[in-house]
Design a protein around this motif. Sequence first.
Motif, PDB file in Angstrom:
ATOM      1  N   ILE A 114       0.929  -1.375  -0.011  1.00  0.00           N
ATOM      2  CA  ILE A 114       0.148   0.106   0.038  1.00  0.00           C
ATOM      3  C   ILE A 114       1.105   1.327   0.068  1.00  0.00           C
ATOM      4  CG2 ILE A 114      -0.262  -0.098   2.551  1.00  0.00           C
ATOM      5  CD1 ILE A 114      -2.962   1.126   0.294  1.00  0.00           C
ATOM      6  N   ILE A 115       2.064   1.456   0.699  1.00  0.00           N
ATOM      7  CA  ILE A 115       2.906   2.400   0.586  1.00  0.00           C
ATOM      8  C   ILE A 115       3.361   2.455  -0.638  1.00  0.00           C
ATOM      9  CG2 ILE A 115       5.078   3.252   1.792  1.00  0.00           C
ATOM     10  CD1 ILE A 115       2.666   3.218   3.782  1.00  0.00           C
ATOM     11  N   LEU A 119       3.493   5.713  -2.740  1.00  0.00           N
ATOM     12  CA  LEU A 119       4.725   6.297  -3.457  1.00  0.00           C
ATOM     13  C   LEU A 119       4.776   6.623  -4.725  1.00  0.00           C
ATOM     14  CD1 LEU A 119       7.665   4.650  -1.057  1.00  0.00           C
ATOM     15  CD2 LEU A 119       6.788   7.021  -0.983  1.00  0.00           C
ATOM     16  N   GLY A 120       4.030   5.633  -5.523  1.00  0.00           N
ATOM     17  CA  GLY A 120       3.995   5.665  -7.182  1.00  0.00           C
ATOM     18  C   GLY A 120       3.335   6.914  -7.194  1.00  0.00           C
ATOM     19  N   VAL A 121       2.016   7.090  -6.604  1.00  0.00           N
ATOM     20  CA  VAL A 121       1.199   8.202  -7.068  1.00  0.00           C
ATOM     21  C   VAL A 121       1.948   9.431  -6.663  1.00  0.00           C
ATOM     22  CG1 VAL A 121      -0.941   9.381  -6.314  1.00  0.00           C
ATOM     23  CG2 VAL A 121      -0.808   6.828  -6.464  1.00  0.00           C
TER      24      VAL A 121
ATOM     25  N   TYR B  62      -2.518   3.681   9.758  1.00  0.00           N
ATOM     26  CA  TYR B  62      -3.157   4.864  10.056  1.00  0.00           C
ATOM     27  C   TYR B  62      -3.784   4.968   8.648  1.00  0.00           C
ATOM     28  CZ  TYR B  62      -0.493   6.700  13.753  1.00  0.00           C
ATOM     29  OH  TYR B  62      -0.087   7.002  15.040  1.00  0.00           O
ATOM     30  N   ILE B  63      -3.343   4.633   7.377  1.00  0.00           N
ATOM     31  CA  ILE B  63      -4.279   4.823   6.239  1.00  0.00           C
ATOM     32  C   ILE B  63      -5.309   4.296   6.261  1.00  0.00           C
ATOM     33  CG2 ILE B  63      -3.571   4.033   3.780  1.00  0.00           C
ATOM     34  CD1 ILE B  63      -0.839   3.996   4.061  1.00  0.00           C
ATOM     35  N   TYR B  64      -5.683   3.052   6.769  1.00  0.00           N
ATOM     36  CA  TYR B  64      -7.150   2.599   6.892  1.00  0.00           C
ATOM     37  C   TYR B  64      -8.074   3.117   7.533  1.00  0.00           C
ATOM     38  CZ  TYR B  64      -4.215  -1.427   4.824  1.00  0.00           C
ATOM     39  OH  TYR B  64      -3.527  -1.970   3.759  1.00  0.00           O
ATOM     40  N   PHE B  65      -7.493   3.666   8.840  1.00  0.00           N
ATOM     41  CA  PHE B  65      -8.362   4.699   9.619  1.00  0.00           C
ATOM     42  C   PHE B  65      -8.574   6.039   8.882  1.00  0.00           C
ATOM     43  CE2 PHE B  65      -6.457   2.485  12.965  1.00  0.00           C
ATOM     44  CZ  PHE B  65      -7.526   2.014  13.758  1.00  0.00           C
TER      45      PHE B  65
END
Lengths: 208, 208, 208
Positions: A114-115, A119-121, B62-65
Motif C-alpha cells: 500500500i505504501i 509512493l508511485g502516486v 493509519y492509512i486504513y483509519f
Amino acid sequence: MYYIGVVGSFAFAISGALVAMNKKLDPFGILIVAFVTAVGGGTLRDVLIEGRNIFWMEDPSYIYFILAGAVCAMIFQDKLDRFRTSLLLFDTIGLALFSVAGVQIGLTFDFPYIICIILGVITGAFGGVSRDILVNEIPIIFQKEIYATISSVGASIYIVLYHFGFSRLLTEIIPILTIILLRIFVVYKEIMLPSIYKNDETVDEEEW
Amino acid sequence: MYYIGVVGSFAFAISGALVAMNKKLDPFGILIVAFVTAVGGGTLRDVLIEGRNIFWMEDPSYIYFILAGAVCAMIFQDKLDRFRTSLLLFDTIGLALFSVAGVQIGLTFDFPYIICIILGVITGAFGGVSRDILVNEIPIIFQKEIYATISSVGASIYIVLYHFGFSRLLTEIIPILTIILLRIFVVYKEIMLPSIYKNDETVDEEEW
Amino acid sequence: MYYIGVVGSFAFAISGALVAMNKKLDPFGILIVAFVTAVGGGTLRDVLIEGRNIFWMEDPSYIYFILAGAVCAMIFQDKLDRFRTSLLLFDTIGLALFSVAGVQIGLTFDFPYIICIILGVITGAFGGVSRDILVNEIPIIFQKEIYATISSVGASIYIVLYHFGFSRLLTEIIPILTIILLRIFVVYKEIMLPSIYKNDETVDEEEW
C-alpha cells in the motif's frame, strides 16, 4: 530504472515548460517551472524515505536532461503550439514513467504494497501538482481527467504483476502502457468517476 | 499516544472529506484531500526531525483509519449536511489531538520547549493548511478563527504541565480540552486577536 | 557563516511581517508569515540534504531573531510605511545573505557546483515564495523582478570566486553586494529578461 527516470524527467520538463510558456514567463521562469515539475514528485518521495538521498542531488545528470527538455520546448514552440495536445502527451508520459519509478523504489526499500502504491502516486502526480500551484492554477489532479486515479491504477497493476513474479520487462511495460492509454482514453472520452452526490444538477460550476 | 494519533487522523480525514465534498470533488479526489489533511501536519513534523521515519509509512494502519474516515463522511453526508458545524467539530478535534501529539514527539527527541511548541503547532495546523491550499481556499489559519494561536496555547499548556510533573493523563487531557473549548468559544463569539492597526475602519474586507 | 544566517533571518522576518501587515493579518498571523519567510528556504535546503539537521531546530536562537524582526516591523510600521521600498530593501538583503549561505552549506557537504548553486537559489528564494503562496499572491519570483535569476547569478559568482581560491571575505562580500545592487538596479530600471515570444504584443496582461 535509470532510463525510466531520465525519460520521465525529460517529458515532465517539457510539460512544465509548456505551461510556463503558456503563461508567458521569462526564460528563467520557464526553467524553474520545468525543474520543479520534473523533480517535484521524486523529491517528495525521497524526502519521505528516511535514509535515501534526493535523486537529482546524488546524480546531477538529471539536471542536464531537464535543462534539455526545457530548451527543446522553447526551441520547438511552433511545433508544439497545439498546447493542449502537446501538454497532455508529455504530461502523460511523465506520469506513467514516474508512477512506475515510485513503486519500484518503494519495493527496493521493502515497504508494504500500500505504501509502494502511494509512493508511485506521489512520484507521478506531485510534480504536476507543484507546477499547477506555482502558476496558480487549480491543480490538474482535481479536474475531471482523474490524474491520480490513473496513476494509482497503474501502480496497483505493477504491484500485482510483481507479486505474481512476472518478468521485469512486462512488469514495467504493462503499467506504463496502461497509464498512457487510460489517460488518453479518459481525456478524449471525457469520462469522469461516478458521482456520489444525489442532486448533481445543482452543482455550481461557477464556484470553480 | 498511538490512540491520539489514530483518532486525530480519523477526525482530520472527515474534515478533509467534508471540504472536498463541499467542492464536489469525485470520490478519489475526496480520498486524496482526506489523506493530505490527515497526514500533512505529522508528515512535515517527521520530515523536519532528522532520523525519524514518517509515521504512516512506518505504521500503515493509519492509512486504513483515514480511508474509514473518508468513507464515513461520504456515507453519512446527509447527517453531516450542516457543513460548517460538522467541519468545525472534526477539524477542532484533529487540531487538539495533533497539537498534543506534536509536542509529545518533540519531547521524546529532547528538543527545547520552544521547538516542541512549534512542532505541536505544525502537526496540528499544517494538515488543515494543506487542505485549504489544495482546494485553493484562503488557508483557514488566516481567518479570524485564530487556528494556530489556539494550537500554540494548548501546546504551551502541555509544556507547563509537563515541566511541573503533572500526571500523564492530566498533561494530555487538559490541553486537548482547552483547545477544543477555546476554538468553539472563539468561533461562536467571533472573537479576534486585538488589532495592531491604527485606523482599522479603512481595512478593505473586499481584498480577501 | 552564523552571522549571515542570523542577519538574513532578521531581514526576511521583517519582509514577511510587512507583507502580512499589508494584508491586515492579526499579530499571530504576522508572526507565522515572518517565521515561514525567514526559515522557509533554509528548511527546504536542510530537508533536501540527507543527514543535516534543520538549522532552527538545532539552534533555536534563530527563532528569537525572527521574533525580534517581526516585532520591529510591527513597532516601526509608521517608519516603514513606504511599503514597496521597505519590502524591497529587506527582501533583497535576505535574498543576498541566504543565497550565499545556501552555496556555502552545499560546499561543506561536497556537492557538485551545480547542486550548490541550486541550493543557494532554494535557500534564497523559497522563503519569499512560501510567503507569497501563504498570503495567496502570485509568487514574486514570477514577476518581472527576476528574483531567482539574480540569486543564481550571485550564487554562480560565489562558486567562481571559491573555485579560484579568493579570500573568504571577498568570496562572501562580492556575491552579496552583486545581488543587492543588481536587484535594486533591476527593480528601478524595470528591466526584464529578453522575451522568447515572437508576438509579445498579444500578451494578455489581464490573465494575471
